[in-house]
Design a protein around this motif. Structure first.
Motif, PDB file in Angstrom:
ATOM      1  N   GLN A  47     152.326  69.389  -4.829  1.00  0.00           N
ATOM      2  CA  GLN A  47     151.304  68.364  -5.004  1.00  0.00           C
ATOM      3  C   GLN A  47     151.058  68.121  -6.482  1.00  0.00           C
ATOM      4  N   ILE A 382     146.226  59.107  -4.814  1.00  0.00           N
ATOM      5  CA  ILE A 382     146.570  60.053  -3.755  1.00  0.00           C
ATOM      6  C   ILE A 382     147.040  59.310  -2.507  1.00  0.00           C
ATOM      7  N   ALA A 383     146.357  58.222  -2.150  1.00  0.00           N
ATOM      8  CA  ALA A 383     146.758  57.445  -0.983  1.00  0.00           C
ATOM      9  C   ALA A 383     148.153  56.868  -1.164  1.00  0.00           C
ATOM     10  N   LYS A 385     150.578  58.148  -3.044  1.00  0.00           N
ATOM     11  CA  LYS A 385     151.557  59.232  -2.987  1.00  0.00           C
ATOM     12  C   LYS A 385     151.823  59.650  -1.555  1.00  0.00           C
ATOM     13  N   GLU A 386     150.774  59.576  -0.706  1.00  0.00           N
ATOM     14  CA  GLU A 386     150.944  59.983   0.695  1.00  0.00           C
ATOM     15  C   GLU A 386     151.737  58.960   1.497  1.00  0.00           C
ATOM     16  N   THR A 387     151.598  57.674   1.150  1.00  0.00           N
ATOM     17  CA  THR A 387     152.306  56.628   1.877  1.00  0.00           C
ATOM     18  C   THR A 387     153.711  56.364   1.345  1.00  0.00           C
TER      19      THR A 387
END
Length: 395
Positions: A47, A382-383, A385-387
């Motif tokens: 992360q 963060i959103a 990186k997650e998608t």
């Protein structure tokens, strides 16, 4: 989450290479020369850490801004538990704040012997700063040095785990291009010479018994290095909080009533500048006295697009000070793009820290707003990186 474990027993200037048993990710760990040996187990998560840079001269409100920022993310910021009581590091639930004074390469005596100030790049280790910020951003723990402000010496290093949000604050977060490129967002606190002088007189004469002559001499001694190495960093900042003498009182030199400008760079990813009434317009606003209590000389707001070091910017300005913070909701309701989670959150944050310096003027207001914008930027990063892996798989 994939995790790497690093076993370190070498000198701090060694470069170590490892491959995790639970992941194919390869990591580098950098350390500085020392006579001590270490037996440290360090975990490395895949992360990434979001890195924020805050630059300002000494005594310009960095500590207060950090307290406001960490409060937005929740949890009290405290020194590392069980560590050096003179540590400059502050850790909260989501954030770790590192003071860049810890990367001084010369202690107080060494600077005096060489005739340099702490503002001079020659008194700082930018290689180590870059290596350790890069490692933390990549999810790798580091053993960071400690500059002891009490003794003026360089103390034994402390272990810093990669946080969700790393804030590097101090004199030089944007001086070195390599470090600058690691920043996800940057802020510069720009206190005018007139205000800085007034603040220093109030503090050093009233609280420390210094003479006016010694205060002037101290300021003049630092000024060449400040002008050469610190002040130019503001051209790289994504947001600048500029503190100036009021224009509401002719020839004011006390520095008690302030004119504060929030200068926000256009085109920064995940950051949309705040505006007053109508985005892109030029607005001058004196709030209604029946809705916002303020004594002499009153309050005035301005908003306009502008240019700053050849960058397009939006500028919101407040001149004057509040008498009642609970009435700030009236001003908040006229500002847009605040990135609040609910109506009145700016006012709530200001009331929560009513005892902080600047809570009755634009310094506290704009520091709070920037803190909320950084929270929004973090959530978007963060959103994204997650998608991103899912989108890549679809492609």
């Amino acid at each position: 989450m994939a995790v790497s474990t690093i076993y370190s027993t070498q000198a701090l200037n060694s470069t170590h290479f490892f491959t995790s048993s639970s992941s194919s990710k390869q990591v580098f760990f950098y350390r500085r020369q020392t006579n001590r040996r270490f037996n440290t187990i360090i975990t490395c998560a895949t992360q990434q850490t979001v890195v924020i840079g805050l630059a300002a001269d000494s005594g310009c409100g960095k500590s207060t801004f950090m307290r406001r920022l960490t409060s937005v993310f929740g949890g009290a910021a405290e020194p590392p538990k069980g560590g050096n009581p003179d540590s400059n590091t502050l850790i909260s639930d989501m954030t770790t704040v590192i003071c860049l004074d810890d990367y001084h390469s010369l202690d107080r005596t060494g600077r005096k012997e060489k005739g340099v100030t702490a503002l001079d790049p020659r008194a700082n280790d930018f290689d180590l700063m870059y290596e350790q910020v890069k490692a933390l951003k990549s999810g790798i723990a580091v053993e960071k040095p400690i500059y002891n402000h009490v003794t003026g010496l360089l103390d034994a290093p402390e272990l810093i785990q990669p946080p969700k949000i790393l804030v590097i604050e101090g004199l030089h977060p944007m001086f070195d291009e390599r470090v600058r490129d690691l920043l996800d967002f940057s802020i510069y606190l720009d206190i005018s010479n007139e205000v800085k002088f007034a603040w220093k007189i109030q503090r050093d004469m009233a609280e420390r018994g210094h003479s006016l002559e010694s205060i002037k001499a101290s300021i003049e001694a630092r000024k060449p290095d400040f002008d050469a190495f610190i002040d130019p960093q503001k051209q790289y900042a994504d947001a600048v909080i500029e503190v100036l003498p009021t224009q509401l009182i002719p020839d004011d030199n006390e520095g008690k009533v302030l004119r504060v400008r929030l200068i926000m760079k256009e085109g920064v990813k995940y950051f949309s500048p705040v505006y007053l009434f109508d985005e892109g317009s030029t607005v001058s606003w004196i709030p209604c006295g029946r809705k916002l209590t303020c004594s002499y000389p009153g309050i005035k707001f301005n908003y306009a697009p502008d240019s700053y070091f050849d960058h397009e910017v939006s500028v919101v300005e407040m001149d004057g000070q509040f008498d009642r913070l609970d009435e700030l909701i009236y001003v908040e309701s006229h500002l847009s793009n605040l990135s609040t989670n609910f109506y009145g959150e700016v006012t709530q944050q200001m009331l929560k820290h009513a005892d902080f310096p600047g809570s009755n003027n634009g310094t506290g207001l704009f520091q709070t707003i920037v803190g909320l914008k950084i929270r929004d930027l973090y959530e978007q990063l963060i959103a994204n990186k997650e998608t991103a892996p899912a989108e890549a798989a679809k492609a």
